[in-house]
Design a protein around this motif. Structure first.
Motif, PDB file in Angstrom:
ATOM      1  N   UNK A  36       0.833  -1.198   0.000  1.00  0.00           N
ATOM      2  CA  UNK A  36       0.000   0.000   0.000  1.00  0.00           C
ATOM      3  C   UNK A  36       0.873   1.256   0.000  1.00  0.00           C
ATOM      4  N   UNK A  37       1.921   1.248   0.814  1.00  0.00           N
ATOM      5  CA  UNK A  37       2.862   2.383   0.844  1.00  0.00           C
ATOM      6  C   UNK A  37       3.533   2.572  -0.511  1.00  0.00           C
ATOM      7  N   UNK A  38       3.897   1.461  -1.143  1.00  0.00           N
ATOM      8  CA  UNK A  38       4.560   1.536  -2.455  1.00  0.00           C
ATOM      9  C   UNK A  38       3.633   2.145  -3.508  1.00  0.00           C
ATOM     10  N   UNK A  39       2.369   1.752  -3.481  1.00  0.00           N
ATOM     11  CA  UNK A  39       1.408   2.295  -4.454  1.00  0.00           C
ATOM     12  C   UNK A  39       1.226   3.785  -4.224  1.00  0.00           C
ATOM     13  N   UNK A  40       1.096   4.181  -2.964  1.00  0.00           N
ATOM     14  CA  UNK A  40       0.963   5.606  -2.674  1.00  0.00           C
ATOM     15  C   UNK A  40       2.189   6.377  -3.148  1.00  0.00           C
ATOM     16  N   UNK A  41       3.359   5.835  -2.870  1.00  0.00           N
ATOM     17  CA  UNK A  41       4.593   6.500  -3.303  1.00  0.00           C
ATOM     18  C   UNK A  41       4.683   6.552  -4.821  1.00  0.00           C
ATOM     19  N   UNK A  42       4.195   5.515  -5.492  1.00  0.00           N
ATOM     20  CA  UNK A  42       4.184   5.502  -6.956  1.00  0.00           C
ATOM     21  C   UNK A  42       3.366   6.669  -7.489  1.00  0.00           C
ATOM     22  N   UNK A  43       2.176   6.871  -6.933  1.00  0.00           N
ATOM     23  CA  UNK A  43       1.335   7.968  -7.404  1.00  0.00           C
ATOM     24  C   UNK A  43       1.907   9.330  -7.024  1.00  0.00           C
ATOM     25  N   UNK A  44       2.568   9.419  -5.883  1.00  0.00           N
ATOM     26  CA  UNK A  44       3.219  10.682  -5.514  1.00  0.00           C
ATOM     27  C   UNK A  44       4.320  11.013  -6.522  1.00  0.00           C
ATOM     28  N   UNK A  45       5.160  10.020  -6.835  1.00  0.00           N
ATOM     29  CA  UNK A  45       6.247  10.252  -7.803  1.00  0.00           C
ATOM     30  C   UNK A  45       5.687  10.557  -9.193  1.00  0.00           C
ATOM     31  N   UNK A  46       4.617   9.852  -9.555  1.00  0.00           N
ATOM     32  CA  UNK A  46       4.001  10.104 -10.864  1.00  0.00           C
ATOM     33  C   UNK A  46       3.461  11.531 -10.918  1.00  0.00           C
ATOM     34  N   UNK A  47       2.805  11.948  -9.851  1.00  0.00           N
ATOM     35  CA  UNK A  47       2.262  13.307  -9.803  1.00  0.00           C
ATOM     36  C   UNK A  47       3.390  14.331  -9.901  1.00  0.00           C
ATOM     37  N   UNK A  71      10.020   2.048  -7.104  1.00  0.00           N
ATOM     38  CA  UNK A  71       9.599   2.269  -5.719  1.00  0.00           C
ATOM     39  C   UNK A  71       9.747   0.981  -4.910  1.00  0.00           C
ATOM     40  N   UNK A  72       9.278  -0.138  -5.465  1.00  0.00           N
ATOM     41  CA  UNK A  72       9.357  -1.420  -4.757  1.00  0.00           C
ATOM     42  C   UNK A  72      10.817  -1.787  -4.491  1.00  0.00           C
ATOM     43  N   UNK A  73      11.665  -1.641  -5.478  1.00  0.00           N
ATOM     44  CA  UNK A  73      13.091  -1.958  -5.280  1.00  0.00           C
ATOM     45  C   UNK A  73      13.685  -1.057  -4.207  1.00  0.00           C
ATOM     46  N   UNK A  74      13.357   0.228  -4.245  1.00  0.00           N
ATOM     47  CA  UNK A  74      13.857   1.162  -3.228  1.00  0.00           C
ATOM     48  C   UNK A  74      13.403   0.740  -1.831  1.00  0.00           C
TER      49      UNK A  74
END
Length: 168
Positions: A36-47, A71-74
């Motif tokens: 869930x954290x990774x998905x949120x971070x993905x959308x933050x980075x995408x934004x 994000x997942x690798x990080x």
């Protein structure tokens, strides 16, 4: 340039791609909260980098999955660097840090590449190559002729080679 001109409507993008990104992250991490954290971070980075998205270079889905993979690798790297609670676990954890890292990256890359396939192609690859199911058993289970399954496997593996070749 407005967000609409860039083609990044947050709500629509999250609805369209959020569940698949969560599935990818969960499969890669094995932890719902971390996924869930990774998905949120993905959308933050995408934004944050939405103006760099170029639909001529690839789809929104492909772009988001590339961000999610990073994000997942990080996150998994950061988790591996955190101190382990007891001395025995610390020793086990240090046995092969390079090998662990390589396996983690390979796993995330495989999950990411499989996510790029259609559902039908992904099901065949996972069932036959990863679960070890015979084509005949898969045919009985899914009600799809063996010849169709073999054709799907051929196209899926060809596409995976393209995807993984692009990554290299």
């Amino acid at each position: 340039m407005s967000d609409d001109e860039v083609g990044f409507d947050v709500r629509r993008t999250v609805r369209a791609h959020g569940p698949e990104l969560f599935g990818f992250a969960l499969n890669a991490c094995g932890d719902r909260a971390l996924a869930d954290d990774c998905v949120q971070e993905t959308f933050v980075r995408a934004w944050q980098s939405r103006r760099r998205f170029d639909p001529e270079r690839g789809s929104m889905r492909t772009w988001l999955f590339a961000i999610a993979r990073n994000v997942v690798i990080d996150e998994l790297r950061a988790r591996a660097r955190r101190p382990v609670a007891d001395a025995e676990s610390r020793l086990e954890h240090r046995q092969d840090p390079v090998g662990d890292h390589d396996r983690m990256v390979a796993h995330v890359t495989l999950v990411w590449a499989l996510a790029q396939l259609s559902e039908a192609h992904r099901r065949v690859v996972v069932a036959v190559r990863l679960e070890g199911l015979a084509y005949e058993d898969l045919s009985r289970r899914d009600g799809v002729p063996v010849a169709t399954l073999r054709t799907r496997m051929y196209h899926a593996l060809r596409r995976l080679r393209e995807i993984l070749g692009e990554e290299a």
